[in-house]
Motif scaffolding. Structure first.
Motif, PDB file in Angstrom:
ATOM      1  N   SER A 127       0.817  -1.213   0.000  1.00  0.00           N
ATOM      2  CA  SER A 127       0.000   0.000   0.000  1.00  0.00           C
ATOM      3  C   SER A 127       0.850   1.261   0.000  1.00  0.00           C
ATOM      4  O   SER A 127       0.399   2.323  -0.441  1.00  0.00           O
ATOM      5  CB  SER A 127      -0.939   0.002   1.217  1.00  0.00           C
ATOM      6  OG  SER A 127      -0.201   0.004   2.429  1.00  0.00           O
ATOM      7  N   ARG A 128       2.086   1.130   0.507  1.00  0.00           N
ATOM      8  CA  ARG A 128       2.991   2.282   0.521  1.00  0.00           C
ATOM      9  C   ARG A 128       3.765   2.428  -0.783  1.00  0.00           C
ATOM     10  O   ARG A 128       3.992   3.547  -1.252  1.00  0.00           O
ATOM     11  CB  ARG A 128       3.989   2.147   1.685  1.00  0.00           C
ATOM     12  CG  ARG A 128       3.379   2.234   3.073  1.00  0.00           C
ATOM     13  CD  ARG A 128       2.872   3.642   3.376  1.00  0.00           C
ATOM     14  NE  ARG A 128       3.897   4.654   3.192  1.00  0.00           N
ATOM     15  CZ  ARG A 128       4.801   4.987   4.113  1.00  0.00           C
ATOM     16  NH1 ARG A 128       4.793   4.365   5.290  1.00  0.00           N
ATOM     17  NH2 ARG A 128       5.691   5.925   3.878  1.00  0.00           N
ATOM     18  N   VAL A 129       4.193   1.300  -1.354  1.00  0.00           N
ATOM     19  CA  VAL A 129       5.116   1.376  -2.497  1.00  0.00           C
ATOM     20  C   VAL A 129       4.404   1.406  -3.846  1.00  0.00           C
ATOM     21  O   VAL A 129       5.022   1.745  -4.856  1.00  0.00           O
ATOM     22  CB  VAL A 129       6.118   0.199  -2.471  1.00  0.00           C
ATOM     23  CG1 VAL A 129       6.875   0.165  -1.163  1.00  0.00           C
ATOM     24  CG2 VAL A 129       5.423  -1.130  -2.719  1.00  0.00           C
ATOM     25  N   VAL A 130       3.112   1.052  -3.876  1.00  0.00           N
ATOM     26  CA  VAL A 130       2.446   0.936  -5.171  1.00  0.00           C
ATOM     27  C   VAL A 130       2.400   2.271  -5.909  1.00  0.00           C
ATOM     28  O   VAL A 130       2.481   2.312  -7.143  1.00  0.00           O
ATOM     29  CB  VAL A 130       1.020   0.363  -4.998  1.00  0.00           C
ATOM     30  CG1 VAL A 130       0.095   1.350  -4.278  1.00  0.00           C
ATOM     31  CG2 VAL A 130       0.432  -0.019  -6.353  1.00  0.00           C
ATOM     32  N   TRP A 131       2.333   3.378  -5.170  1.00  0.00           N
ATOM     33  CA  TRP A 131       2.269   4.671  -5.842  1.00  0.00           C
ATOM     34  C   TRP A 131       3.604   5.053  -6.469  1.00  0.00           C
ATOM     35  O   TRP A 131       3.654   5.868  -7.389  1.00  0.00           O
ATOM     36  CB  TRP A 131       1.786   5.751  -4.878  1.00  0.00           C
ATOM     37  CG  TRP A 131       0.290   5.752  -4.762  1.00  0.00           C
ATOM     38  CD1 TRP A 131      -0.465   5.247  -3.743  1.00  0.00           C
ATOM     39  CD2 TRP A 131      -0.643   6.252  -5.730  1.00  0.00           C
ATOM     40  NE1 TRP A 131      -1.804   5.406  -4.004  1.00  0.00           N
ATOM     41  CE2 TRP A 131      -1.943   6.026  -5.219  1.00  0.00           C
ATOM     42  CE3 TRP A 131      -0.505   6.868  -6.968  1.00  0.00           C
ATOM     43  CZ2 TRP A 131      -3.093   6.398  -5.903  1.00  0.00           C
ATOM     44  CZ3 TRP A 131      -1.652   7.243  -7.657  1.00  0.00           C
ATOM     45  CH2 TRP A 131      -2.921   7.006  -7.125  1.00  0.00           C
ATOM     46  N   ARG A 132       4.696   4.457  -5.977  1.00  0.00           N
ATOM     47  CA  ARG A 132       5.985   4.681  -6.642  1.00  0.00           C
ATOM     48  C   ARG A 132       5.962   4.050  -8.033  1.00  0.00           C
ATOM     49  O   ARG A 132       6.521   4.594  -8.987  1.00  0.00           O
ATOM     50  CB  ARG A 132       7.117   4.079  -5.815  1.00  0.00           C
ATOM     51  CG  ARG A 132       7.273   4.700  -4.430  1.00  0.00           C
ATOM     52  CD  ARG A 132       8.373   4.010  -3.644  1.00  0.00           C
ATOM     53  NE  ARG A 132       8.391   4.451  -2.253  1.00  0.00           N
ATOM     54  CZ  ARG A 132       9.172   3.935  -1.314  1.00  0.00           C
ATOM     55  NH1 ARG A 132      10.020   2.954  -1.627  1.00  0.00           N
ATOM     56  NH2 ARG A 132       9.114   4.381  -0.070  1.00  0.00           N
ATOM     57  N   PHE A 133       5.322   2.895  -8.121  1.00  0.00           N
ATOM     58  CA  PHE A 133       5.165   2.237  -9.420  1.00  0.00           C
ATOM     59  C   PHE A 133       4.195   3.021 -10.293  1.00  0.00           C
ATOM     60  O   PHE A 133       4.425   3.220 -11.487  1.00  0.00           O
ATOM     61  CB  PHE A 133       4.656   0.809  -9.204  1.00  0.00           C
ATOM     62  CG  PHE A 133       4.427   0.038 -10.468  1.00  0.00           C
ATOM     63  CD1 PHE A 133       5.466  -0.634 -11.090  1.00  0.00           C
ATOM     64  CD2 PHE A 133       3.163  -0.021 -11.049  1.00  0.00           C
ATOM     65  CE1 PHE A 133       5.258  -1.349 -12.265  1.00  0.00           C
ATOM     66  CE2 PHE A 133       2.941  -0.735 -12.218  1.00  0.00           C
ATOM     67  CZ  PHE A 133       3.997  -1.399 -12.826  1.00  0.00           C
ATOM     68  N   ALA A 134       3.100   3.479  -9.677  1.00  0.00           N
ATOM     69  CA  ALA A 134       2.057   4.170 -10.440  1.00  0.00           C
ATOM     70  C   ALA A 134       2.489   5.562 -10.877  1.00  0.00           C
ATOM     71  O   ALA A 134       1.926   6.115 -11.827  1.00  0.00           O
ATOM     72  CB  ALA A 134       0.781   4.263  -9.604  1.00  0.00           C
ATOM     73  N   ALA A 135       3.493   6.136 -10.189  1.00  0.00           N
ATOM     74  CA  ALA A 135       3.904   7.507 -10.503  1.00  0.00           C
ATOM     75  C   ALA A 135       4.409   7.639 -11.933  1.00  0.00           C
ATOM     76  O   ALA A 135       4.220   8.675 -12.576  1.00  0.00           O
ATOM     77  CB  ALA A 135       4.987   7.958  -9.523  1.00  0.00           C
ATOM     78  N   ASP A 136       5.055   6.586 -12.429  1.00  0.00           N
ATOM     79  CA  ASP A 136       5.597   6.621 -13.788  1.00  0.00           C
ATOM     80  C   ASP A 136       4.642   6.016 -14.810  1.00  0.00           C
ATOM     81  O   ASP A 136       4.987   5.889 -15.986  1.00  0.00           O
ATOM     82  CB  ASP A 136       6.933   5.874 -13.840  1.00  0.00           C
ATOM     83  CG  ASP A 136       7.981   6.508 -12.941  1.00  0.00           C
ATOM     84  OD1 ASP A 136       7.952   7.746 -12.801  1.00  0.00           O
ATOM     85  OD2 ASP A 136       8.799   5.767 -12.373  1.00  0.00           O
ATOM     86  N   ARG A 137       3.467   5.620 -14.339  1.00  0.00           N
ATOM     87  CA  ARG A 137       2.497   4.981 -15.227  1.00  0.00           C
ATOM     88  C   ARG A 137       1.110   5.533 -14.917  1.00  0.00           C
ATOM     89  O   ARG A 137       0.902   6.217 -13.941  1.00  0.00           O
ATOM     90  CB  ARG A 137       2.514   3.460 -15.037  1.00  0.00           C
ATOM     91  CG  ARG A 137       3.869   2.835 -15.363  1.00  0.00           C
ATOM     92  CD  ARG A 137       3.975   1.433 -14.821  1.00  0.00           C
ATOM     93  NE  ARG A 137       5.287   0.846 -15.097  1.00  0.00           N
ATOM     94  CZ  ARG A 137       6.361   1.070 -14.354  1.00  0.00           C
ATOM     95  NH1 ARG A 137       6.292   1.865 -13.299  1.00  0.00           N
ATOM     96  NH2 ARG A 137       7.510   0.501 -14.663  1.00  0.00           N
TER      97      ARG A 137
END
Length: 258
Positions: A127-137
């Motif tokens: 839940s914390r790291v998924v937005w790091r992935f989503a930031a570039d997509r």
């Protein structure tokens, strides 16, 4: 939002483990009382540490206009429906996987089964790291990916192997909390200015309504058809969420906040 959701994962696993361990050692009522005591303690800590909120009482909150704006906004209502389906399927899975593991061929005790809920920690991270992935997509694309992972995790729970089930539950849990983090983060973006104040509460209304209603429906399926019936029900909920995500993608541009 990711930090808040990470906190709920810790509370969720603690509640399930404490209740199961106490119930296994003593009785079901003792397990329930242990949860009541934990909830009372958490409430006391919250009341003692919360910061006062200053509200201008001279101005009224536009509740009805905000509600109407959201009900007319398909972008918001799709996310509310997603929350309903996702949480319903998740709660149903965790409620009834325990019965499967207590039965043959596994034969685990209630206390042993309770440790499966440590899989929630995978959600604490995702839940914390998924937005790091989503930031570039595109976040909607990321939502598609994690929903696919949920289906993959569920598929592993059909295998008659404790290790496969544990791995499947970890994948399913991590993907669920990642999906929840993305969907709850998108709700403000999909709301208009008139409805943004009420959009998150509506999302969580759908979220916990799904927990209550579909969690119970999953039990009906499990009682009548065993784990496979509950599994089919949960897969159906996730599949419906994937369809709704496709709808959300189509609505994203049209109903983005001006």
């Amino acid at each position: 939002m990711g930090t808040y959701i990470a906190g709920t994962t810790v509370g969720g696993l603690a509640g399930r483990i404490v209740a199961a361990m106490v119930a296994d050692w003593w009785c079901l009522n003792a397990g329930q009382l242990a949860i009541v005591a934990c909830a009372a303690l958490a409430t006391a800590v919250y009341l003692a540490t919360m910061q006062p909120t200053v509200v201008d009482r001279s101005s009224s909150l536009p509740f009805w206009s905000a509600l109407a704006a959201n009900l007319r906004n398909p972008g918001v209502m799709v996310l509310v429906a997603q929350a309903f389906l996702l949480m319903g399927g998740f709660v149903a899975t965790y409620n009834y996987i325990a019965f499967r593991l207590e039965a043959e061929p596994f034969g685990l005790s209630l206390a042993q089964v309770s440790w499966l809920f440590l899989a929630y920690l995978a959600g604490t991270v995702s839940s914390r790291v998924v937005w790091r992935f989503a930031a570039d997509r595109n976040p909607t694309f990321t939502l598609f990916v994690v929903l696919g992972l949920m289906l993959g995790g569920l598929a592993l729970t059909l295998i008659e192997s404790l290790i496969a089930i544990m791995v499947g539950i970890v994948i399913y849990t991590a993907a669920f909390f990642a999906a929840h983090s993305i969907a709850s983060g998108l709700i403000d973006r999909r709301a208009t200015r008139a409805g943004v104040s009420l959009a998150p509460p509506l999302y969580y209304l759908g979220y916990y309504a799904g927990s209550s209603v579909l969690g119970w429906v999953g039990g009906v399926a499990f009682l009548n058809t065993g784990w496979i019936g509950g599994w089919v029900g949960t897969v159906t909920m996730v599949a419906a969420t994937i369809i709704l995500t496709g709808v959300l993608a189509g609505l994203a541009e049209r109903f983005a906040k001006p």
